[in-house]
Design a protein around this motif. Structure first.
Motif, PDB file in Angstrom:
ATOM      1  N   ALA A  92     -29.285  86.382  79.875  1.00 35.51           N
ATOM      2  CA  ALA A  92     -30.280  85.743  80.752  1.00 35.51           C
ATOM      3  C   ALA A  92     -29.800  85.735  82.199  1.00 35.51           C
ATOM      4  CB  ALA A  92     -30.567  84.320  80.281  1.00 35.51           C
ATOM      5  N   ILE A  93     -28.572  85.333  82.397  1.00 38.32           N
ATOM      6  CA  ILE A  93     -28.014  85.255  83.750  1.00 38.32           C
ATOM      7  C   ILE A  93     -27.918  86.645  84.379  1.00 38.32           C
ATOM      8  CG2 ILE A  93     -25.897  84.734  85.045  1.00 38.32           C
ATOM      9  CD1 ILE A  93     -25.607  82.294  83.041  1.00 38.32           C
ATOM     10  N   ALA A  94     -27.403  87.596  83.616  1.00 37.60           N
ATOM     11  CA  ALA A  94     -27.227  88.955  84.152  1.00 37.60           C
ATOM     12  C   ALA A  94     -28.576  89.602  84.475  1.00 37.60           C
ATOM     13  CB  ALA A  94     -26.457  89.815  83.157  1.00 37.60           C
ATOM     14  N   TYR A  95     -29.528  89.536  83.553  1.00 36.19           N
ATOM     15  CA  TYR A  95     -30.820  90.173  83.793  1.00 36.19           C
ATOM     16  C   TYR A  95     -31.571  89.489  84.924  1.00 36.19           C
ATOM     17  CZ  TYR A  95     -29.945  92.609  79.378  1.00 36.19           C
ATOM     18  OH  TYR A  95     -29.403  93.381  78.381  1.00 36.19           O
ATOM     19  N   ASP A  96     -31.402  88.188  85.047  1.00 36.60           N
ATOM     20  CA  ASP A  96     -32.039  87.486  86.151  1.00 36.60           C
ATOM     21  C   ASP A  96     -31.385  87.859  87.483  1.00 36.60           C
ATOM     22  OD1 ASP A  96     -33.949  85.390  87.088  1.00 36.60           O
ATOM     23  OD2 ASP A  96     -32.093  84.386  87.680  1.00 36.60           O
ATOM     24  N   ARG A  97     -30.079  88.015  87.473  1.00 37.84           N
ATOM     25  CA  ARG A  97     -29.333  88.283  88.708  1.00 37.84           C
ATOM     26  C   ARG A  97     -29.441  89.733  89.167  1.00 37.84           C
ATOM     27  NH1 ARG A  97     -23.200  87.019  88.284  1.00 37.84           N
ATOM     28  NH2 ARG A  97     -24.049  84.972  87.811  1.00 37.84           N
TER      29      ARG A  97
END
Length: 178
Positions: A130-135
């Motif tokens: 979630a964090i990586a794809y959002d970032r």
């Protein structure tokens, strides 16, 4: 992820940062593990879901239901139903939004830790996604995703260390099966 199928989870069970996190988790009680997962999720993962799906409260409801179980306000079958039929349903509906989908899955896994502490790794694997794809989106190299996974898991471990009970007298009995 150029020339690769999108991964729903990021990180590897044999990565040093996951192994370190697992070792710390094994020293804590089920309650400490679950509360750490829900706290971390509320602070770092749920905002990603809410940014992408501001009107969908299902992942928040799952975390609230799990907390309700700890407070004696909700029964196990009711909480499991909310997690499975609400939170995970939200994730299944989000194939076109990998960041929100991974965030919903992370919230579901964090919420399920009250019952099964092995779900705490779901926080790591789905939360990192979630964090990586959002970032950085979904077209980065494996190396970039691995770097983000290592960084985020270090933050998760630091958050657990901050609430860990030293010499916990009742650590959860965990069989990781991985």
């Amino acid at each position: 992820m150029t020339n690769q199928k999108l991964r729903k989870m990021l990180g590897k069970a044999d990565s040093p940062y996951i192994l370190s996190l697992m070792q710390l988790i094994e020293t804590q009680s089920k309650a400490t593990i679950a509360n750490w997962c829900m706290d971390y999720c509320e602070e770092h993962i749920l905002p990603i879901f809410e940014k992408h799906c501001p009107d969908d409260k299902r992942p928040h409801m799952a975390i609230s239901a799990s907390r309700g179980w700890f407070e004696g306000k909700k029964k196990l079958p009711e909480v499991k139903k909310i997690i499975l039929h609400e939170c995970h349903a939200a994730a299944r509906e989000l194939d076109r939004n990998p960041a929100a989908q991974a965030a919903a899955r992370a919230c579901g896994q964090a919420s399920a830790c009250f019952h099964t502490p092995t779900h705490s790794l779901g926080l790591a694997f789905y939360g990192v996604a979630a964090i990586a794809y959002d970032r950085v989106g979904i077209a980065e190299s494996v190396e970039i995703y691995d770097l983000i996974a290592a960084e985020e898991c270090a933050k998760m471990e630091a958050a657990l260390k901050a609430v860990a009970v030293e010499n916990e007298s009742n650590p959860a009995k965990i069989n990781w099966n991985c």
